[in-house]
Design a protein around this motif. Structure first.
Motif, PDB file in Angstrom:
ATOM      1  N   LEU A 105      24.040  -4.794  40.592  1.00 58.06           N
ATOM      2  CA  LEU A 105      24.675  -5.861  39.831  1.00 58.06           C
ATOM      3  C   LEU A 105      25.512  -5.273  38.703  1.00 58.06           C
ATOM      4  O   LEU A 105      26.655  -5.668  38.465  1.00 58.06           O
ATOM      5  CB  LEU A 105      23.571  -6.750  39.256  1.00 58.06           C
ATOM      6  CG  LEU A 105      23.926  -8.201  39.006  1.00 58.06           C
ATOM      7  CD1 LEU A 105      24.292  -8.856  40.304  1.00 58.06           C
ATOM      8  CD2 LEU A 105      22.730  -8.908  38.380  1.00 58.06           C
ATOM      9  N   ASP A 106      24.913  -4.294  38.033  1.00 55.90           N
ATOM     10  CA  ASP A 106      25.579  -3.647  36.931  1.00 55.90           C
ATOM     11  C   ASP A 106      26.889  -3.017  37.402  1.00 55.90           C
ATOM     12  O   ASP A 106      27.946  -3.183  36.776  1.00 55.90           O
ATOM     13  CB  ASP A 106      24.630  -2.575  36.371  1.00 55.90           C
ATOM     14  CG  ASP A 106      25.073  -2.103  35.012  1.00 55.90           C
ATOM     15  OD1 ASP A 106      25.448  -2.974  34.198  1.00 55.90           O
ATOM     16  OD2 ASP A 106      25.052  -0.880  34.784  1.00 55.90           O
ATOM     17  N   GLU A 107      26.836  -2.306  38.530  1.00 58.87           N
ATOM     18  CA  GLU A 107      28.041  -1.652  39.053  1.00 58.87           C
ATOM     19  C   GLU A 107      29.088  -2.679  39.466  1.00 58.87           C
ATOM     20  O   GLU A 107      30.263  -2.551  39.137  1.00 58.87           O
ATOM     21  CB  GLU A 107      27.679  -0.772  40.259  1.00 58.87           C
ATOM     22  CG  GLU A 107      26.862   0.454  39.911  1.00 58.87           C
ATOM     23  CD  GLU A 107      27.615   1.419  39.000  1.00 58.87           C
ATOM     24  OE1 GLU A 107      28.833   1.614  39.205  1.00 58.87           O
ATOM     25  OE2 GLU A 107      26.993   1.968  38.075  1.00 58.87           O
ATOM     26  N   ILE A 108      28.630  -3.711  40.178  1.00 60.76           N
ATOM     27  CA  ILE A 108      29.571  -4.726  40.660  1.00 60.76           C
ATOM     28  C   ILE A 108      30.261  -5.402  39.482  1.00 60.76           C
ATOM     29  O   ILE A 108      31.482  -5.527  39.429  1.00 60.76           O
ATOM     30  CB  ILE A 108      28.844  -5.779  41.528  1.00 60.76           C
ATOM     31  CG1 ILE A 108      28.420  -5.143  42.848  1.00 60.76           C
ATOM     32  CG2 ILE A 108      29.735  -6.975  41.786  1.00 60.76           C
ATOM     33  CD1 ILE A 108      27.542  -6.036  43.701  1.00 60.76           C
ATOM     34  N   LEU A 109      29.429  -5.805  38.504  1.00 57.68           N
ATOM     35  CA  LEU A 109      30.003  -6.507  37.367  1.00 57.68           C
ATOM     36  C   LEU A 109      30.962  -5.593  36.612  1.00 57.68           C
ATOM     37  O   LEU A 109      32.048  -6.010  36.205  1.00 57.68           O
ATOM     38  CB  LEU A 109      28.892  -7.004  36.435  1.00 57.68           C
ATOM     39  CG  LEU A 109      28.025  -8.130  36.992  1.00 57.68           C
ATOM     40  CD1 LEU A 109      26.881  -8.446  36.048  1.00 57.68           C
ATOM     41  CD2 LEU A 109      28.857  -9.375  37.222  1.00 57.68           C
ATOM     42  N   LYS A 110      30.575  -4.325  36.461  1.00 55.41           N
ATOM     43  CA  LYS A 110      31.428  -3.381  35.734  1.00 55.41           C
ATOM     44  C   LYS A 110      32.765  -3.202  36.440  1.00 55.41           C
ATOM     45  O   LYS A 110      33.785  -3.014  35.802  1.00 55.41           O
ATOM     46  CB  LYS A 110      30.716  -2.023  35.658  1.00 55.41           C
ATOM     47  CG  LYS A 110      30.251  -1.661  34.260  1.00 55.41           C
ATOM     48  CD  LYS A 110      29.714  -0.240  34.263  1.00 55.41           C
ATOM     49  CE  LYS A 110      28.406  -0.171  33.538  1.00 55.41           C
ATOM     50  NZ  LYS A 110      27.604   1.004  33.888  1.00 55.41           N
ATOM     51  N   HIS A 111      32.737  -3.256  37.766  1.00 57.15           N
ATOM     52  CA  HIS A 111      33.979  -3.020  38.502  1.00 57.15           C
ATOM     53  C   HIS A 111      34.853  -4.248  38.636  1.00 57.15           C
ATOM     54  O   HIS A 111      36.051  -4.184  38.476  1.00 57.15           O
ATOM     55  CB  HIS A 111      33.657  -2.476  39.901  1.00 57.15           C
ATOM     56  CG  HIS A 111      33.465  -1.003  39.919  1.00 57.15           C
ATOM     57  ND1 HIS A 111      32.283  -0.413  39.590  1.00 57.15           N
ATOM     58  CD2 HIS A 111      34.344   0.006  40.183  1.00 57.15           C
ATOM     59  CE1 HIS A 111      32.412   0.903  39.658  1.00 57.15           C
ATOM     60  NE2 HIS A 111      33.643   1.173  40.012  1.00 57.15           N
ATOM     61  N   TYR A 112      34.204  -5.369  38.970  1.00 55.19           N
ATOM     62  CA  TYR A 112      35.027  -6.514  39.353  1.00 55.19           C
ATOM     63  C   TYR A 112      35.342  -7.463  38.219  1.00 55.19           C
ATOM     64  O   TYR A 112      36.430  -8.018  38.175  1.00 55.19           O
ATOM     65  CB  TYR A 112      34.360  -7.265  40.515  1.00 55.19           C
ATOM     66  CG  TYR A 112      34.387  -6.440  41.765  1.00 55.19           C
ATOM     67  CD1 TYR A 112      35.556  -6.331  42.518  1.00 55.19           C
ATOM     68  CD2 TYR A 112      33.267  -5.717  42.176  1.00 55.19           C
ATOM     69  CE1 TYR A 112      35.602  -5.540  43.649  1.00 55.19           C
ATOM     70  CE2 TYR A 112      33.299  -4.929  43.301  1.00 55.19           C
ATOM     71  CZ  TYR A 112      34.475  -4.836  44.041  1.00 55.19           C
ATOM     72  OH  TYR A 112      34.521  -4.051  45.147  1.00 55.19           O
ATOM     73  N   VAL A 113      34.399  -7.636  37.305  1.00 53.59           N
ATOM     74  CA  VAL A 113      34.672  -8.610  36.243  1.00 53.59           C
ATOM     75  C   VAL A 113      35.891  -8.222  35.409  1.00 53.59           C
ATOM     76  O   VAL A 113      36.741  -9.070  35.137  1.00 53.59           O
ATOM     77  CB  VAL A 113      33.424  -8.833  35.367  1.00 53.59           C
ATOM     78  CG1 VAL A 113      33.748  -9.757  34.220  1.00 53.59           C
ATOM     79  CG2 VAL A 113      32.305  -9.408  36.207  1.00 53.59           C
ATOM     80  N   PRO A 114      36.050  -6.945  35.037  1.00 57.90           N
ATOM     81  CA  PRO A 114      37.242  -6.601  34.256  1.00 57.90           C
ATOM     82  C   PRO A 114      38.535  -6.859  35.024  1.00 57.90           C
ATOM     83  O   PRO A 114      39.596  -7.031  34.421  1.00 57.90           O
ATOM     84  CB  PRO A 114      37.064  -5.103  33.980  1.00 57.90           C
ATOM     85  CG  PRO A 114      35.597  -4.888  34.054  1.00 57.90           C
ATOM     86  CD  PRO A 114      35.135  -5.810  35.137  1.00 57.90           C
ATOM     87  N   MET A 115      38.473  -6.899  36.353  1.00 56.41           N
ATOM     88  CA  MET A 115      39.683  -7.214  37.105  1.00 56.41           C
ATOM     89  C   MET A 115      40.110  -8.650  36.868  1.00 56.41           C
ATOM     90  O   MET A 115      41.293  -8.969  36.850  1.00 56.41           O
ATOM     91  CB  MET A 115      39.426  -7.021  38.607  1.00 56.41           C
ATOM     92  CG  MET A 115      39.320  -5.571  39.023  1.00 56.41           C
ATOM     93  SD  MET A 115      39.088  -5.474  40.790  1.00 56.41           S
ATOM     94  CE  MET A 115      38.666  -3.745  40.942  1.00 56.41           C
ATOM     95  N   LEU A 116      39.117  -9.513  36.713  1.00 61.99           N
ATOM     96  CA  LEU A 116      39.436 -10.921  36.469  1.00 61.99           C
ATOM     97  C   LEU A 116      39.950 -11.125  35.054  1.00 61.99           C
ATOM     98  O   LEU A 116      40.819 -11.941  34.797  1.00 61.99           O
ATOM     99  CB  LEU A 116      38.189 -11.790  36.689  1.00 61.99           C
ATOM    100  CG  LEU A 116      37.585 -11.760  38.094  1.00 61.99           C
ATOM    101  CD1 LEU A 116      36.260 -12.512  38.122  1.00 61.99           C
ATOM    102  CD2 LEU A 116      38.554 -12.380  39.089  1.00 61.99           C
TER     103      LEU A 116
END
Lengths: 293, 351, 265
Positions: free
Chosen positions: B277-288
């Motif tokens: 979750l941590d990795e996914i959020l770190k990668h994708y949320v900043p894209m949004l």
């Protein structure tokens, strides 16, 4: 004179810190008394209050209005928090409840980064901040504000809980929820109300400390934990004792920092907490009767 | 009655764990991504801590908000003993574990007289004290700047330096930790622990020495955390106090609860979920939301956590097990018992 | 039961709660192999007495002896290790375990496995587990719920949970079992089943001390009865003697006319 002025100086900063902790600690006590939940997100209300107030001031809202507005906004957030999280999960185990309130505090911290970033923000002092000299110690007017506001609010809250109908109803819910319900008092409404009040008071604490130490997204955690310690020293259910505990912690911290080491002040504070928990878990000011552990 | 009948109560088959770990250990055959193995290694560190913590929190029902302290004591013991004094890393791991065990015992004796919120606060306070000491005893620990140059761990001349080799090392530890802990849970000791969560007063009345049990399991969980911290130190070669803040303790507890307290596999699932979750959020949320700095993705983390706890208070693994047993219940193995129960259970089933 | 040997003696036991005397100078002796009942109206001090014997509450003065060993100041788990187990009025089954695990937990004090041998699962551990499991099934058969062995305990109906508590208390072969209002909340069929179980166990030599409200059961199964009211012992003897004791009748009639002795008259 040198020593005396240093002592005065430390006492001033201790009282200021204590005043802030007291406001947050009273919030803990109010929520704990009414709902039986120890709200680990309490410190975040102070953080939200401080940062909201700063944003409003940056939008040229007059300071006094900004303070009031931020209290209202944070109180509303508190209300939403109570309805969505606390109320829904109120029957969970203590462990689950602890993690839920921690989860909320994590979410609020993230929200704060989203809105305000990670930079330290500052709020102008409430009034002209020319230092006043007392016995060679320097006292800033903002410190007087902090202690003054805190004392006034705390007195108002005491009055509210002991002399008004709503306040007494809250107290009744604590003493006997079943009887309170029979009397037509709705404990659920009281729970909502308690969280709103605590959130508002927490927000006020944030706006008061912001001009002194600045405001960041992560200020809530340590404020919250220290206020916790204060509440525990007071025995968790006793608001006046929690306030005394808050000032005790504030002064202890200021003196440790001034006379020994700023880095080790947390060691001293939390060792004190452990000592209380181990030796007198019912609180430092409790009469030597019934146990609550 | 023969030994088979024990299986009716406890699934002690070693097959499940072996299949899981064989599959896991085959991953390097299909992938050579260093990123993947660094992630899986991280999961391993956390899982090792959580296996211990879940025996304490999930089975015995005792909360700890201070386990990062033992994770840190292990890490700093290894760092100082190998980095400063040149000891063999394996010896350092053992000394670290002994120090953690002794600290856990000393702290545990007064702490486990407390319950609920008071226990949470006491362990939280303990964690903050230890963290502050890591930061302030800078002549030993390097203070806020951290401790550099921790040597890698080696076995029979083989140095564990690559992510893949470390992945094997940590997961072998996890494998044995899982077996050891499961054996404990499926025994007199496990029942003693669970009886504490079930009903303290009844546990006391059947002769379970509550204090003794809480202490034993606290010490065991401290040892697991300590070993994990030691291995971490040799893996990253540089540690600083911020790895062991109160938040780390909180996240360990979150992993345990999310995975499903009261289930050893839940610790692995919880640790994996957290890291993923941590990795996914770190990668994708900043894209949004590209214009925001800082770790604001924790907002989603917090919300997910609250939602999980409200709607799946037992965590992921028990939820999953319930789904499976729904299918299983269709088969007639338990049929007779089921009908007895439904015939008798006219009321009192509202839990 | 000609060779009466005392197993539990309560001597001048007193409990004071902040000025209020809950139990006042109560003495009695339970003999080996008998069913001994303590009765009294609500609030008479029965539960306080019970809690002092089981070590949940410290006594203010007086002594409790179990097979000549003093029980005062002993912790509940130590008292269990000495051979006294109990059941609970408000059911305290371990609802996070299966029925058989509940009973196996009751065998805790008879087992030797420690955390290290358990973790390594030495052969001796496995052997002990199997043995305990067999004993647990026997204990469940003795109370008649062995068909529910692998269900989760919290799914059992109320009456079965009571039987489960008795099986859990009995598996360690204690010398004395204390039953705290065992009939509370049971329907007549369940009560009858429970009485049967108790009588059967007594035949095997088990001693029971129970606190009970339900006079009917007390009169029908007890060998000896002690009556307390307002913390004071007001009567002692066989059921017949109690039934003829005017003080007892007065206490019961004055307190609750709808049930109790009147139903017997």
């Amino acid at each position: 004179m040198e020593v005396l002025s240093q002592m005065m100086q430390l006492l001033f900063s201790g009282l200021t810190l204590g005043a802030i902790y007291a406001l947050i600690a009273v919030g803990f006590v109010v929520i704990y008394n009414v709902t039986g939940i120890l709200n680990f997100a309490q410190g975040e209300f102070a953080m939200l209050g401080a940062l909201t107030c700063i944003s409003l001031v940056n939008m040229n809202v007059p300071l006094w209005l900004a303070i009031i507005l931020s209290i209202v906004i944070v109180a509303a957030i508190g209300g939403i928090f109570e309805r969505t999280a606390l109320h829904t999960a109120r029957k969970s185990s203590v462990t689950t409840l602890i993690i839920i309130t921690i989860g909320v505090s994590i979410a609020l911290r993230g929200l704060a980064i989203l809105i305000w970033g990670t930079q330290v923000q500052t709020l102008p002092p409430f009034t002209d901040n020319t230092p006043i000299s007392i016995l060679d110690a320097v006292l800033l007017p903002q410190n007087i504000w902090a202690v003054g506001i805190s004392v006034v609010i705390l007195i108002l809250m005491m009055y509210f809980f002991n002399y008004t109908f709503v306040g007494k109803s809250l107290t009744a819910c604590v003493v006997n929820p079943f009887a309170a319900r029979l009397m037509g008092i709705n404990p659920e409404k009281m729970s909502l109300f308690a969280v709103i009040v605590s959130a508002g008071v927490g927000a006020l604490a944030g706006t008061v400390i912001a001009p002194i130490s600045g405001a960041t997204y992560d200020m809530g955690m340590m404020l919250g934990i220290k206020a916790f310690v204060a509440a525990v020293i007071g025995g968790l259910t006793n608001a006046p004792a929690a306030i005394a505990g808050a000032f005790l912690i504030g002064i202890l911290e200021a003196f440790t920092e001034g006379l020994w080491s700023s880095g080790l002040k947390d060691v001293v504070t939390f060792s004190f907490l452990l000592l209380i928990l181990f030796v007198k878990p019912e609180g430092l000011f409790a009469k030597a009767s019934g146990k609550r552990v | 009655m023969n030994s088979k009948s024990l299986k009716l109560i406890y699934n002690n088959s070693i097959l499940g764990p072996i299949i899981f770990f064989v599959l896991l250990f085959c991953v390097p055959l299909v992938s050579s991504s260093n990123y993947l193995f660094s992630i899986l290694t991280m999961v391993g560190f956390y899982a090792l801590v959580c296996i211990g913590l879940t025996t304490l929190t999930g089975y015995a029902g005792q909360i700890s908000l201070g386990h990062a302290a033992f994770y840190g004591i292990g890490a700093y013991s290894s760092a100082v003993l190998t980095g400063t004094y040149g000891l063999n890393p394996w010896v350092a791991i053992i000394i670290g574990a002994i120090i953690s065990a002794v600290v856990a015992l000393i702290v545990g004796i007064p702490t486990f007289k407390l319950k609920g919120y008071y226990l949470a606060l006491a362990t939280l306070g303990f964690g903050i004290i230890v963290y502050t000491l890591f930061k302030e005893l800078s002549t030993i620990t390097g203070g806020s700047n951290g401790f550099f140059g921790i040597p890698p761990i080696s076995l029979f001349g083989f140095e564990f330096i690559t992510d893949t080799s470390y992945f094997y090392l940590i997961w072998i530890f996890v494998f044995f930790a899982i077996l050891f802990t499961r054996n404990i849970i499926h025994s007199r000791i496990g029942r003693g622990l669970r009886s504490i969560e079930g009903s303290e007063i009844a546990a006391d009345a059947v002769g379970v020495n509550l204090m003794n049990y809480k202490l034993q399991i606290f010490v065991l969980s401290a040892i697991f955390a300590s070993v994990s911290g030691s291995l971490l130190a040799h893996y990253v070669s540089f540690i600083n106090p911020d790895l062991f803040v109160a938040n780390t303790s909180i996240f360990f507890l979150i992993m345990v609860i999310m995975g499903g307290k009261g289930n050893i596999w839940g610790s692995i699932v919880g640790a994996a979920m957290y890291v993923l979750l941590d990795e996914i959020l770190k990668h994708y949320v900043p894209m949004l939301l590209p214009n925001v700095g800082g770790q604001f993705e924790i907002v989603f983390f917090g919300i997910l956590l609250v939602l999980t706890l409200i709607y799946m208070p037992d965590g992921l693994v028990p939820r999953f097990e319930k789904l499976i047993s729904k299918f299983k219940k269709k088969t007639p193995t338990n049929g007779a018992l089921q009908s007895t129960i439904s015939a008798n259970a006219t009321g009192g089933d509202n839990k | 039961m000609s060779n009466k040997r005392p197993i539990l003696s309560v001597e001048n036991l007193t409990k004071v709660f902040g000025g209020v005397v809950a139990v006042d100078n109560v003495s009695f002796t339970v003999d080996e192999g008998e069913i001994f009942a303590v009765i009294g109206p609500n609030g008479a001090g029965k539960s306080t007495l019970f809690n002092m014997i089981t070590g949940v509450l410290p006594s203010s003065s007086g002594n409790i002896y179990f097979q000549e060993k003093r029980l005062n100041r002993k912790k509940p788990y130590q008292i269990a290790q000495m051979g006294i187990t109990r059941t609970f009025q408000n059911l305290e089954v371990f609802d996070n375990m299966s029925v058989i695990e509940n009973v196996m937990t009751g065998a805790h004090i008879t087992m030797k496995t420690n955390i290290l041998t358990a973790g390594l699962r030495l052969p001796s551990v496995k052997k002990e587990e199997i043995k305990t499991m067999e004993r647990a099934i026997e204990a469940l058969e003795a109370v008649g719920i062995s068909d529910l062995a692998y269900e989760m305990a919290d799914r059992l109906p109320y009456g079965s949970q009571r039987l489960l508590e008795i099986a859990r208390a009995a598996i360690s072969n204690p010398k004395l079992i204390l039953l705290d209002e065992p009939m509370a909340g049971l329907n007549s069929e369940e009560s009858r089943q429970l009485v049967e179980v108790i009588l059967k166990m007594r035949e095997k030599g088990m001693t029971f001390l129970f606190v009970e409200h339900d006079m009917e059961t007390v009169m029908s199964i007890s060998d000896s009865i002690v009556v307390i009211d307002n913390g004071v012992k007001i009567g002692e003897g066989t059921p017949e003697e109690i039934y003829q004791n005017p003080q007892v009748v007065a206490a019961y009639l004055g307190d609750e006319e709808e049930e109790g002795v009147e139903a017997y008259a």
